[in-house]
Design a protein around this motif. Structure first.
Motif, PDB file in Angstrom:
ATOM      1  N   ALA A  47      -5.994  -4.628  -4.850  1.00  0.00           N
ATOM      2  CA  ALA A  47      -5.568  -5.929  -5.384  1.00  0.00           C
ATOM      3  C   ALA A  47      -4.476  -6.571  -4.535  1.00  0.00           C
ATOM      4  N   ILE A  48      -3.761  -5.763  -3.737  1.00  0.00           N
ATOM      5  CA  ILE A  48      -2.723  -6.343  -2.872  1.00  0.00           C
ATOM      6  C   ILE A  48      -3.234  -6.496  -1.435  1.00  0.00           C
ATOM      7  N   ASP A  73      -7.933   0.476  -7.354  1.00  0.00           N
ATOM      8  CA  ASP A  73      -8.043  -0.950  -7.688  1.00  0.00           C
ATOM      9  C   ASP A  73      -6.700  -1.666  -7.509  1.00  0.00           C
ATOM     10  N   ALA A  74      -5.603  -0.985  -7.896  1.00  0.00           N
ATOM     11  CA  ALA A  74      -4.272  -1.589  -7.771  1.00  0.00           C
ATOM     12  C   ALA A  74      -3.912  -1.822  -6.309  1.00  0.00           C
ATOM     13  N   ILE A  75      -4.296  -0.848  -5.459  1.00  0.00           N
ATOM     14  CA  ILE A  75      -3.996  -0.981  -4.029  1.00  0.00           C
ATOM     15  C   ILE A  75      -4.854  -2.082  -3.407  1.00  0.00           C
ATOM     16  N   TRP A 106      -8.243   3.472 -10.983  1.00  0.00           N
ATOM     17  CA  TRP A 106      -7.281   2.404 -11.294  1.00  0.00           C
ATOM     18  C   TRP A 106      -6.213   2.285 -10.218  1.00  0.00           C
ATOM     19  N   VAL A 107      -5.911   3.417  -9.560  1.00  0.00           N
ATOM     20  CA  VAL A 107      -4.944   3.395  -8.457  1.00  0.00           C
ATOM     21  C   VAL A 107      -5.564   2.686  -7.254  1.00  0.00           C
ATOM     22  N   THR A 115       2.993   8.427  -8.045  1.00  0.00           N
ATOM     23  CA  THR A 115       1.598   8.019  -7.821  1.00  0.00           C
ATOM     24  C   THR A 115       1.394   7.620  -6.365  1.00  0.00           C
ATOM     25  N   ARG A 127       4.688  -3.954  -4.871  1.00  0.00           N
ATOM     26  CA  ARG A 127       3.589  -4.908  -4.950  1.00  0.00           C
ATOM     27  C   ARG A 127       2.454  -4.429  -5.847  1.00  0.00           C
ATOM     28  N   ALA A 128       2.116  -3.131  -5.766  1.00  0.00           N
ATOM     29  CA  ALA A 128       1.019  -2.603  -6.579  1.00  0.00           C
ATOM     30  C   ALA A 128       1.480  -2.168  -7.963  1.00  0.00           C
ATOM     31  N   ASP A 129       2.820  -2.205  -8.173  1.00  0.00           N
ATOM     32  CA  ASP A 129       3.398  -1.834  -9.472  1.00  0.00           C
ATOM     33  C   ASP A 129       2.996  -0.413  -9.862  1.00  0.00           C
ATOM     34  N   LEU A 130       3.214   0.524  -8.929  1.00  0.00           N
ATOM     35  CA  LEU A 130       2.877   1.926  -9.161  1.00  0.00           C
ATOM     36  C   LEU A 130       4.139   2.775  -9.199  1.00  0.00           C
TER      37      LEU A 130
END
Length: 419
Positions: free
Chosen positions: A378-379, A374-376, A371-372, A405, A398-401
């Motif tokens: 996604a940007i 994927d979040a990275i 999921w981390v 993390t 931007r990745a909302d982490l």
């Protein structure tokens, strides 16, 4: 009885004072007084149609006459509009049937209730006039600078009085952070908006609006007022920093130099007015790449990739320039984004040799949660070195982490290249 008459005359004097302080014109004053008297007369007699009300606000007096038609004794059907012949002849012996009798009315004889009723009616009309006057004064002044005296300071707003004693409101949200206000001092702001709900106008001021900065510049820079220089865009973080894009319509004029002035002379006063807000002035251009490059000053940009449809820009800089582009607390890049209306992401430059040795993020699936990754991705970051060369703050935002993390992610990726 004398007391009641004195009360009534005093009421006219009060209205005269109101006229002088609120600049109510004589015609309006007479009309309001007459209407107020007629309202009370209508309540007492059922109609005011047959009354003449003569008001002289300059002298502070008035006269009321009731007009009635003379009818034969015993034929009076309406006491207000008709008078018996015998009663009329007590006023003037030569009155005849069919003639009109005009009789002076002593308002004080109507009693205390009528006088209080008139006071209330006048007070209501005065308040209505005051609201109309305030609304009409400010409705067309939105976006203009006004000055006023601080009258009261509260937690959520400051009450300001203008030169005509009108009340203006400066909400906390429209105050520059760290501004200090003291009763009696004069402050400047723009008219942000004029609310008029239920005919109760509220004049809302602002010192944080970009328009306030624009008006201050217009006052300080004659070339702007003359139309030789145009303010194209303004971005502000009130009390901290602002960026202004200007353009000259005369090739002989340097718009940035004209706005700043010799040794900053033209912006010094504005900076003080805005609680030491730093002001950057840049040349406007329709070339978006060049505009973004100028907006990120003082950083030197190496290259830019533009996505015009998404209004996004990827900016690449040398490692030592990245912190300048982002600025303290991300302030510089935020203002640049606001000014250019583009989402700006900054990256450290990667040498071609290093790029060849890059690794896709999926290769780290055994050490980094999917999921981390994927979040990275996604940007728009697909490889390890793209992530390493991206600013940490940008990854978090931007990745909302969470910070932990992102730090773990960077540690894993950097360790791969240190081996």
């Amino acid at each position: 009885m004398a007391t009641r008459k004195t009360e009534t005359v005093s009421m006219i004097d009060t209205f005269r004072e109101f006229k002088e302080t609120k600049n109510i014109d004589r015609t309006t004053l007479v009309s309001v007084l007459e209407e107020s008297f007629r309202n009370v007369l209508a309540k007492i007699y059922g109609s005011d149609e047959n009354f003449d009300v003569i008001v002289n606000p300059d002298k502070g007096d008035f006269e009321i006459y009731r007009n009635r038609i003379v009818v034969d004794d015993g034929e009076v059907s309406d006491d207000n509009k008709e008078i018996a012949l015998s009663e009329a002849q007590k006023i003037e012996p030569d009155y005849e049937i069919g003639e009109e009798v005009s009789e002076c009315v002593d308002f004080a004889k109507f009693g205390r209730r009528a006088i209080l009723n008139l006071r209330q009616t006048l007070a209501s009309k005065i308040l209505e006039l005051e609201h109309d006057s305030l609304y009409n004064k400010y409705k067309d002044r939105v976006g203009q600078i006004v000055s006023g005296e601080v009258y009261q300071v509260w937690k959520r707003e400051v009450l300001i009085i203008d030169d005509e004693n009108n009340e203006l409101i400066l909400p906390k949200s429209e105050q520059i952070p760290n501004d200090q206000y003291h009763k009696g001092e004069t402050i400047r702001a723009i008219v942000h908006r004029v609310d008029n709900e239920n005919n109760n106008p509220k004049i809302i001021l602002s010192r944080t609006s970009p328009v306030f900065l624009e008006r201050l510049l217009e006052a300080e820079v004659p070339e702007i007022n003359d139309g030789l220089i145009s303010i194209k865009r303004i971005a502000r973080m009130p009390g901290e920093r602002a960026k202004i894009a200007v353009e000259s319509y005369d090739d002989r004029i340097d718009p940035v130099g004209a706005c700043v002035g010799v040794k900053g002379s033209r912006v010094h006063g504005i900076v003080r007015e805005l609680n030491n807000e730093n002001i950057d002035v840049i040349n406007y251009t329709a070339n978006i790449k060049l505009f973004i490059q100028r907006a990120l000053s003082p950083a030197n940009v190496s290259s830019i990739n533009i996505d015009e449809e998404q209004h996004k820009a990827e900016v690449f800089l040398k490692p030592e320039e990245v912190s300048l582009a982002i600025g303290k607390g991300g302030l510089n890049i935020k203002l640049a984004s606001m000014l250019t209306e583009y989402t700006i992401d900054v990256f450290r430059e990667i040498a071609d040799a290093d790029a060849d040795e890059d690794i896709y993020l999926e290769e780290f699936a055994d050490e980094i949660d999917q999921w981390v990754i994927d979040a990275i991705k996604a940007i728009g970051l697909d490889t390890a070195k793209q992530v390493i060369n991206a600013p940490r703050d940008m990854l978090i935002e931007r990745a909302d982490l969470e910070e932990e993390t992102v730090d773990h992610l960077l540690d894993v990726l950097k360790a791969e290249f240190e081996q």
